[in-house]
Scaffold this motif. Structure first.
Motif, mmCIF file in Angstrom:
data_model
loop_
_atom_site.group_PDB
_atom_site.id
_atom_site.type_symbol
_atom_site.label_atom_id
_atom_site.label_comp_id
_atom_site.label_asym_id
_atom_site.label_seq_id
_atom_site.Cartn_x
_atom_site.Cartn_y
_atom_site.Cartn_z
ATOM 1 N N ASP A 55 1.019 -1.149 0.071
ATOM 2 C CA ASP A 55 -0.095 -0.029 0.043
ATOM 3 C C ASP A 55 0.926 1.223 -0.183
ATOM 4 O OD1 ASP A 55 -1.916 2.073 0.229
ATOM 5 O OD2 ASP A 55 -2.452 1.213 2.078
ATOM 6 N N PRO A 56 0.606 2.138 -1.040
ATOM 7 C CA PRO A 56 1.603 3.570 -1.264
ATOM 8 C C PRO A 56 0.679 4.445 -0.443
ATOM 9 C CG PRO A 56 0.287 3.115 -3.119
ATOM 10 C CD PRO A 56 0.039 2.050 -2.197
ATOM 11 N N ARG A 102 5.828 -17.670 -10.821
ATOM 12 C CA ARG A 102 5.824 -16.383 -11.755
ATOM 13 C C ARG A 102 5.305 -15.290 -10.748
ATOM 14 N NH1 ARG A 102 2.187 -15.996 -15.506
ATOM 15 N NH2 ARG A 102 3.339 -14.777 -16.729
ATOM 16 N N ILE A 103 5.914 -14.024 -10.596
ATOM 17 C CA ILE A 103 5.688 -12.902 -9.692
ATOM 18 C C ILE A 103 5.557 -11.681 -10.243
ATOM 19 C CG2 ILE A 103 6.679 -11.765 -7.658
ATOM 20 C CD1 ILE A 103 8.620 -14.159 -7.487
ATOM 21 N N GLY A 104 4.382 -11.046 -10.030
ATOM 22 C CA GLY A 104 4.267 -9.780 -10.756
ATOM 23 C C GLY A 104 3.702 -8.636 -9.568
ATOM 24 N N TYR A 105 3.633 -7.506 -10.037
ATOM 25 C CA TYR A 105 3.350 -6.404 -9.245
ATOM 26 C C TYR A 105 2.271 -5.552 -10.198
ATOM 27 C CZ TYR A 105 4.065 -2.870 -5.321
ATOM 28 O OH TYR A 105 3.875 -2.166 -4.237
ATOM 29 N N PRO A 106 1.099 -5.102 -9.622
ATOM 30 C CA PRO A 106 -0.061 -4.503 -10.463
ATOM 31 C C PRO A 106 0.389 -3.168 -10.578
ATOM 32 C CG PRO A 106 -1.216 -5.805 -8.508
ATOM 33 C CD PRO A 106 0.301 -5.970 -8.536
ATOM 34 N N ASP A 107 0.124 -2.866 -11.820
ATOM 35 C CA ASP A 107 0.561 -1.452 -12.522
ATOM 36 C C ASP A 107 2.013 -1.118 -12.198
ATOM 37 O OD1 ASP A 107 -2.130 -0.743 -12.722
ATOM 38 O OD2 ASP A 107 -2.507 -0.135 -10.614
ATOM 39 N N VAL A 108 2.961 -1.982 -12.105
ATOM 40 C CA VAL A 108 4.161 -1.801 -11.904
ATOM 41 C C VAL A 108 5.147 -2.721 -12.830
ATOM 42 C CG1 VAL A 108 6.316 -1.956 -10.247
ATOM 43 C CG2 VAL A 108 3.915 -0.714 -9.801
ATOM 44 N N GLY A 117 -4.232 3.826 -2.980
ATOM 45 C CA GLY A 117 -5.527 3.414 -3.268
ATOM 46 C C GLY A 117 -5.388 1.874 -3.653
ATOM 47 N N PHE A 118 -6.523 0.896 -3.846
ATOM 48 C CA PHE A 118 -6.201 -0.276 -4.071
ATOM 49 C C PHE A 118 -5.870 -0.484 -5.474
ATOM 50 C CE2 PHE A 118 -8.088 -4.717 -3.750
ATOM 51 C CZ PHE A 118 -8.003 -4.783 -2.572
ATOM 52 N N PRO A 119 -4.792 -1.729 -5.674
ATOM 53 C CA PRO A 119 -4.277 -1.869 -7.045
ATOM 54 C C PRO A 119 -5.330 -2.209 -8.002
ATOM 55 C CG PRO A 119 -3.933 -3.718 -5.567
ATOM 56 C CD PRO A 119 -4.750 -2.763 -4.629
ATOM 57 N N GLU A 129 -15.963 -0.345 1.479
ATOM 58 C CA GLU A 129 -15.237 -0.401 0.233
ATOM 59 C C GLU A 129 -14.146 -1.311 0.188
ATOM 60 O OE1 GLU A 129 -13.341 3.704 -0.123
ATOM 61 O OE2 GLU A 129 -15.184 4.544 -0.053
ATOM 62 N N LEU A 130 -13.540 -1.757 1.207
ATOM 63 C CA LEU A 130 -12.558 -2.646 1.603
ATOM 64 C C LEU A 130 -13.220 -4.073 1.223
ATOM 65 C CD1 LEU A 130 -10.254 -1.963 4.582
ATOM 66 C CD2 LEU A 130 -9.667 -1.712 2.458
ATOM 67 N N THR A 131 -14.228 -4.492 1.755
ATOM 68 C CA THR A 131 -14.882 -5.649 1.482
ATOM 69 C C THR A 131 -15.592 -5.893 -0.040
ATOM 70 O OG1 THR A 131 -17.024 -5.045 2.501
ATOM 71 C CG2 THR A 131 -15.542 -6.202 3.822
ATOM 72 N N GLU A 132 -15.918 -4.629 -0.431
ATOM 73 C CA GLU A 132 -16.509 -4.753 -1.795
ATOM 74 C C GLU A 132 -15.418 -4.964 -2.847
ATOM 75 O OE1 GLU A 132 -18.760 -1.789 -5.071
ATOM 76 O OE2 GLU A 132 -18.393 -1.212 -2.842
ATOM 77 N N ARG A 133 -14.134 -4.527 -2.483
ATOM 78 C CA ARG A 133 -12.905 -4.645 -3.602
ATOM 79 C C ARG A 133 -12.398 -6.315 -3.343
ATOM 80 N NH1 ARG A 133 -10.010 1.030 -1.314
ATOM 81 N NH2 ARG A 133 -11.273 2.173 -2.964
ATOM 82 N N ILE A 134 -12.416 -6.799 -2.114
ATOM 83 C CA ILE A 134 -11.995 -8.140 -2.304
ATOM 84 C C ILE A 134 -12.965 -9.080 -2.586
ATOM 85 C CG2 ILE A 134 -10.175 -7.614 -0.451
ATOM 86 C CD1 ILE A 134 -11.627 -8.839 1.585
#
Length: 304
Positions: free
Chosen positions: A101-102, A138-144, A169-171, A194-199
């Motif tokens: 989280d940034p 295989r490892i990734g980082y969303p948007d990065v 914000g959420f990735p 908002e958190l529960t909706e995202r997950i």
């Protein structure tokens, strides 16, 4: 206050840019720390290989009555008097996505915390990348960074984050596919709905998730007394308490209830939830997440 536990100073304008540059400069040091932490738990890391329906050979094992005769490897069986089956490697989870989280609230560090929440989150993500890379994941980082299978995955993530750190914000989750996994590390102080909706959205996509919720010790204990001003780092909203100690019990009850609710919601979705305070060792949540990724939860739990 916009959310329980969000008690840091606001970060805006030029100060935000300055902080961003500071974070980028710290990433090489955080990578070194991540490698130290990963090395401390590496002896217990056995990867995530397991028997299943994949294409790759895993092992030979003795035939047991009741199993499919078609899976017998006759060439291997011809070497001695035993009959052997050929097992294939389980391949359901194709990619593990990592995210720290940034948000501005992650910059907070009280006198009781060993490091800021953001530093701890980045160390955990990079340490996990080190361990997963050893297993060939295989490892990734969303948007990065797009998913890669490489021994230097942690180094690649650190280098990418120096020049491309998405805002708070959420990735973004559009690239996450069914059967992939994601490890989300943050303080998760956004509104709970908002958190529960995202997950929930990710779970409906068939993504398996692992939450590491990080808190500063002051956010857990609420050690404040006397006249105290709190400021939300996201919105700048302020709250002044004439006698902060009078709010302590109410705050602690609300904080714990929110933590328990969020954790239970994750578990109902089949996700894991680990709570970690920054006055504890980074190896504790790393071991716990390793257990959940391996499908073998550890007896050692990260705790406040």
């Amino acid at each position: 206050m916009a959310a329980i536990g969000r008690i840091t100073d606001a970060v805006t304008g030029g100060e935000a840019l300055h902080r961003a540059r500071q974070r980028a400069a710290l990433l090489p040091d955080l990578l070194v720390e991540a490698r130290r932490v990963s090395a401390s738990v590496a002896t217990g890391w056995h990867g995530r290989r397991r028997r299943g329906t994949g294409e790759n050979f895993w092992q030979f094992r003795p035939f047991v009555d009741g199993e499919q005769v078609s899976r017998i490897d006759w060439r291997r069986s011809a070497r001695d008097d035993n009959v052997y089956l050929r097992d294939r490697e389980w391949e359901a989870a194709q990619t593990v996505w990592l995210w720290a989280d940034p948000s501005p609230s992650m910059l907070y560090q009280s006198g009781a915390g060993l490091v800021s929440k953001e530093s701890r989150a980045l160390v955990l993500v990079l340490a996990l990348a080190e361990l997963l890379a050893r297993s060939g994941e295989r490892i990734g980082y969303p948007d990065v960074m797009a998913p890669v299978s490489a021994r230097n995955a942690a180094e690649r993530i650190a280098a990418a984050l120096q020049t491309n750190r998405p805002a708070g914000g959420f990735p973004a989750t559009a690239r996450l596919k069914r059967f992939s996994e994601i490890v989300l590390v943050g303080d998760f102080l956004d509104p709970i709905d908002e958190l529960t909706e995202r997950i929930d959205l990710l779970a409906r996509q068939g993504v398996r998730g692992h939450i590491v919720q990080i808190a500063d010790p002051a956010e857990v204990a609420f050690p404040y007394s006397g006249r105290t001003e709190f400021q939300d780092p996201e919105t700048g909203a302020k709250l002044t308490a004439g006698r902060a100690e009078a709010l302590r019990d109410l705050y602690r009850d609300a904080f714990e209830a929110r933590r328990q609710y969020f954790g239970e919601h994750c578990r109902r979705l089949g996700w894991s939830h680990v709570f970690h305070a920054t006055d504890r060792l980074a190896s504790e949540p790393l071991v716990a997440v390793h257990g959940h990724l391996s499908g073998q939860p550890q007896s050692m739990k990260a705790r406040a």
